[in-house]
Write an enzyme that holds these catalytic residues in place. Structure first.
Site, PDB file in Angstrom:
ATOM      1  N   LYS A  87      45.933  14.623  15.216  1.00  0.00           N
ATOM      2  CA  LYS A  87      45.074  14.208  16.115  1.00  0.00           C
ATOM      3  C   LYS A  87      43.870  14.775  15.449  1.00  0.00           C
ATOM      4  O   LYS A  87      43.537  15.937  15.320  1.00  0.00           O
ATOM      5  CB  LYS A  87      45.151  14.598  17.333  1.00  0.00           C
ATOM      6  CG  LYS A  87      44.826  13.596  18.474  1.00  0.00           C
ATOM      7  CD  LYS A  87      45.255  14.125  19.897  1.00  0.00           C
ATOM      8  CE  LYS A  87      44.634  13.143  20.959  1.00  0.00           C
ATOM      9  NZ  LYS A  87      45.090  13.800  22.090  1.00  0.00           N
ATOM     10  N   ILE A  88      42.722  14.071  15.135  1.00  0.00           N
ATOM     11  CA  ILE A  88      41.426  14.276  14.636  1.00  0.00           C
ATOM     12  C   ILE A  88      40.223  13.723  15.674  1.00  0.00           C
ATOM     13  O   ILE A  88      40.287  12.803  15.794  1.00  0.00           O
ATOM     14  CB  ILE A  88      41.105  13.698  13.304  1.00  0.00           C
ATOM     15  CG1 ILE A  88      42.566  14.174  12.146  1.00  0.00           C
ATOM     16  CG2 ILE A  88      40.032  13.940  12.517  1.00  0.00           C
ATOM     17  CD1 ILE A  88      42.457  15.371  11.643  1.00  0.00           C
TER      18      ILE A  88
END
Ligand code: G3P
Length: 216
Positions: A87-88
């Site tokens: 998750k960015i």
């Protein structure tokens, strides 16, 4: 539409999984902290534990906000388990990290998305999922479900492969609204999922069926 649970609480993940409708899990640093999971080793162990419970994608968020740091953390998280999705955050460096991780065959979930423009950028960078936060938009009197519908339309028009993962869901009607809008995935706490089960006419109807049966 896939159902993910948005929590790091193992009991709630097990309970949702037992319902037989769970397709994955999303977490974030706040949810991990809420469960008291601190320190890199414990955090990695916790993600592995989640992967053991659920047979679906598990989003694990990076803490770094610089490109090199996000790539380093992303590689470490992805190496943990084949179902980990990195998750960015939707920031300039994040966009570049999504592009690079995608090139390395690592799945990504672009988080903290609040506009169609941000969603388009995430899709162009090759994100596996894009996470618009509908509850936080509703909190500031902006229609979160409308954003989901807008992104779904754009992605369909251009045949982007990025999946629309509606996040920040606060109640059961958000889930129904996301289904109507064509979201690929909803991620929500356990309560809104359980809320979908409830209808007083179901309870009354069952009560009457059983009473009639027992009178025979
Ligand atoms: O995981 C991101 C998102 O679902 C957070 O939800 O309720 O903190 O806005 P919320």
């Amino acid at each position: 539409m896939k159902f993910f649970i948005d929590t790091a609480n193992l009991d709630q993940i097990r309970e949702a999984n037992d319902l037989g409708i769970l397709d994955g899990v999303t977490t974030n640093p706040s949810l991990m902290a809420k469960e008291g999971i601190r320190g890199e080793e414990n955090i990695l162990k916790h993600y592995l534990e989640i992967c053991r419970i659920v047979d679906g994608d598990v989003s694990a968020e990076v803490i770094a906000t610089d490109y090199e740091g996000m790539i380093r953390e992303g590689e470490r998280l992805a190496a943990l388990h084949p179902r980990i999705v990195v998750k960015i955050p939707m920031i300039r460096e994040g966009l570049k990290a999504i592009r690079e991780l995608n090139a390395r065959g690592i799945k990504t979930n672009c988080t903290l998305v609040f506009s169609a423009g941000q969603a388009i950028l995430a899709a162009k960078a090759g994100a596996t999922y894009v996470s618009p936060f509908i509850g936080r938009l509703d909190d500031i009197s902006t229609d979160g479900i409308e954003l989901i519908a807008q992104i779904v339309d754009i992605f369909r028009y251009y045949e982007f492969e990025t999946q629309v993962l509606a996040a920040s869901i606060r109640h059961s009607m958000h889930i129904v609204g996301c289904a109507e809008a064509g979201a690929d995935v909803v991620t929500c706490p356990l309560e809104p999922i359980l809320g979908l089960l409830k209808h007083p006419l179901t309870d009354l109807g069952l009560e009457k069926f059983l009473a009639d049966h027992n009178r025979q």
